[in-house]
Design a protein around this motif. Structure first.
Motif, PDB file in Angstrom:
ATOM      1  N   PRO A 138       0.817  -1.219   0.000  1.00 55.46           N
ATOM      2  CA  PRO A 138       0.000   0.000   0.000  1.00 55.46           C
ATOM      3  C   PRO A 138       0.850   1.269   0.000  1.00 55.46           C
ATOM      4  O   PRO A 138       2.013   1.267   0.421  1.00 55.46           O
ATOM      5  N   MET A 139       0.242   2.373  -0.443  1.00 51.15           N
ATOM      6  CA  MET A 139       0.939   3.649  -0.496  1.00 51.15           C
ATOM      7  C   MET A 139       1.416   4.082   0.884  1.00 51.15           C
ATOM      8  O   MET A 139       2.473   4.696   1.026  1.00 51.15           O
ATOM      9  N   GLU A 140       0.626   3.742   1.926  1.00 55.53           N
ATOM     10  CA  GLU A 140       1.046   4.104   3.291  1.00 55.53           C
ATOM     11  C   GLU A 140       2.398   3.463   3.643  1.00 55.53           C
ATOM     12  O   GLU A 140       3.243   4.079   4.297  1.00 55.53           O
ATOM     13  N   THR A 141       2.594   2.233   3.175  1.00 51.79           N
ATOM     14  CA  THR A 141       3.881   1.557   3.402  1.00 51.79           C
ATOM     15  C   THR A 141       5.001   2.269   2.658  1.00 51.79           C
ATOM     16  O   THR A 141       6.088   2.476   3.202  1.00 51.79           O
ATOM     17  N   ALA A 142       4.743   2.635   1.414  1.00 50.80           N
ATOM     18  CA  ALA A 142       5.747   3.353   0.631  1.00 50.80           C
ATOM     19  C   ALA A 142       6.134   4.661   1.324  1.00 50.80           C
ATOM     20  O   ALA A 142       7.318   5.021   1.404  1.00 50.80           O
ATOM     21  N   GLN A 143       5.140   5.365   1.861  1.00 52.28           N
ATOM     22  CA  GLN A 143       5.422   6.633   2.527  1.00 52.28           C
ATOM     23  C   GLN A 143       6.246   6.432   3.802  1.00 52.28           C
ATOM     24  O   GLN A 143       7.122   7.247   4.121  1.00 52.28           O
ATOM     25  N   THR A 144       5.981   5.345   4.520  1.00 48.53           N
ATOM     26  CA  THR A 144       6.780   5.044   5.715  1.00 48.53           C
ATOM     27  C   THR A 144       8.227   4.750   5.350  1.00 48.53           C
ATOM     28  O   THR A 144       9.164   5.221   6.003  1.00 48.53           O
ATOM     29  N   ILE A 145       8.413   3.965   4.281  1.00 49.10           N
ATOM     30  CA  ILE A 145       9.781   3.659   3.830  1.00 49.10           C
ATOM     31  C   ILE A 145      10.487   4.943   3.399  1.00 49.10           C
ATOM     32  O   ILE A 145      11.672   5.154   3.710  1.00 49.10           O
ATOM     33  N   GLU A 146       9.777   5.815   2.695  1.00 49.54           N
ATOM     34  CA  GLU A 146      10.365   7.087   2.260  1.00 49.54           C
ATOM     35  C   GLU A 146      10.807   7.923   3.462  1.00 49.54           C
ATOM     36  O   GLU A 146      11.901   8.499   3.459  1.00 49.54           O
ATOM     37  N   LEU A 147       9.964   7.971   4.486  1.00 51.94           N
ATOM     38  CA  LEU A 147      10.308   8.734   5.686  1.00 51.94           C
ATOM     39  C   LEU A 147      11.557   8.171   6.346  1.00 51.94           C
ATOM     40  O   LEU A 147      12.482   8.908   6.710  1.00 51.94           O
ATOM     41  N   LEU A 148      11.604   6.841   6.503  1.00 49.84           N
ATOM     42  CA  LEU A 148      12.778   6.211   7.106  1.00 49.84           C
ATOM     43  C   LEU A 148      14.025   6.471   6.276  1.00 49.84           C
ATOM     44  O   LEU A 148      15.097   6.793   6.810  1.00 49.84           O
TER      45      LEU A 148
END
Length: 361
Positions: A270-280
């Protein structure tokens, strides 16, 4: 029974097998697994000399089959080989396919070969198809006939080259059931397969091949539950990874975000996962780049299709020290964000590089 020493095989400039050393004892069932294109089928074909090795030695019961004095046809008859395609003679009946070799190569009478052929068809569950022609059989039935035909030559060893790869999924189980029965009866076998549960269940040992090598070998419990080497672990867990190289303090953050989003989209994350990875990724790189005059950082995002686990890691040059515990690092908020979204954060020093590994919560 089989001993392989320093086996290699080249096709022109392409080296498919590289210095393979292996042994297969009487009664062993060896499953050979690994990514496509790593030499698994070539290894089998070299064992029975369908492909001539470029270098090395192969012994069967102590006899070097690559020796100029070796009786290659006799030695090859000791190894039956079942291929991906069935290779049955279309103009012959099922029983005639089984009796052709014993009559013409082993000198058996037609009556003797026919009786043995019927017994073998009973073994694979196809006695009622003895007078049928190959085109009248399903794919699974054809493969079972191919196994019976190999057995008709009374081999000591059976080699299986992905015996279920050409089959409809509904037919796979019937072929695997025959192989399981042969395993219970003590037949020595080497099986190239992509059926991981089958390999775990039937094998005495497993060879994991990668890049033309037997990269790791061991009992099924080790290979499938506790592999010792990284490539084996990735293959068993079906780990898919995104590798990003950061070699400048002015790296393109938005291009990196695009790679992460495409990676997540490809693996249905999901996009939420992608955004978390981007933040990290942004916070980790911010901490690392700040303290490197010329950044030398590898960022890896790894996703296990088997466990559904996501892992982010960085591998960076520099003096020893966990960047998350660096008292001189000014960005306390960045560390807090990393610890908010990640768990099992581990630091290790590998050679002259620092590695941070963390799993997403």
């Amino acid at each position: 029974m089989i001993r392989v020493e320093h086996l290699s095989k080249k096709f022109g400039e392409l080296e498919v097998l590289k210095d393979i050393n292996a042994e297969i004892a009487v009664g062993e069932i060896i499953s050979i697994i690994g990514p496509s294109g790593t030499g698994k089928s070539t290894f089998l074909r070299c064992l029975n000399l369908l492909d001539q090795p470029s270098d090395g030695r192969i012994f069967i019961d102590g006899q070097d089959i690559l020796s100029p004095s070796a009786d290659v046809p006799a030695l090859r008859r000791r190894m039956g080989m079942v291929f991906q395609s069935f290779n049955l003679f279309a103009h012959l009946t099922v029983l005639e396919n089984l009796t052709l070799g014993p009559v013409h190569l082993m000198g058996k009478s037609s009556a003797e070969a026919s009786k043995a052929g019927i017994d073998l068809l009973k073994l694979v569950g196809l006695a009622e198809k003895s007078d049928a022609f190959p085109h009248e059989l399903s794919g699974g039935q054809k493969q079972r006939v191919a196994i019976a035909r190999c057995l008709s030559m009374e081999p000591d060893i059976l080699l299986f080259d992905e015996p279920t790869s050409a089959l409809d999924p509904t037919m796979v189980s019937e072929v695997l059931a025959v192989i399981r029965r042969l395993a219970r009866e003590g037949m020595t076998m080497a099986i190239v397969t992509h059926e991981m549960e089958f390999a775990r269940d039937v094998s005495t040992r497993v060879f994991y091949m990668d890049q033309g090598l037997v990269y790791e070998e061991g009992p099924p419990a080790q290979i499938f539950a506790a592999p010792q080497r990284e490539r084996t672990r990735q293959f068993i867990n079906k780990v898919r990874s995104l590798d990003c190289r950061i070699a400048s303090a002015d790296y393109d953050l938005y291009a990196l975000f695009g790679q992460i989003e495409r990676f997540c989209e490809k693996h249905a994350l999901p996009m939420e996962t992608a955004q978390t990875i981007e933040l990290l990724a942004e916070e980790l790189l911010s901490l690392l780049v700040t303290h490197q005059e010329t950044p030398d950082i590898d960022l890896v995002v790894a996703y296990s299709e088997k466990s559904k686990a996501l892992e982010v890691s960085t591998d960076s040059a520099g003096p020893p020290g966990n960047p998350l515990e660096n008292p001189e690092a000014p960005d306390h908020l960045g560390r807090i964000l990393i610890e908010t979204y990640a768990r099992d954060i581990n630091y290790t020093r590998l050679g002259n590089r620092n590695r941070l590994t963390m799993a997403l919560k």
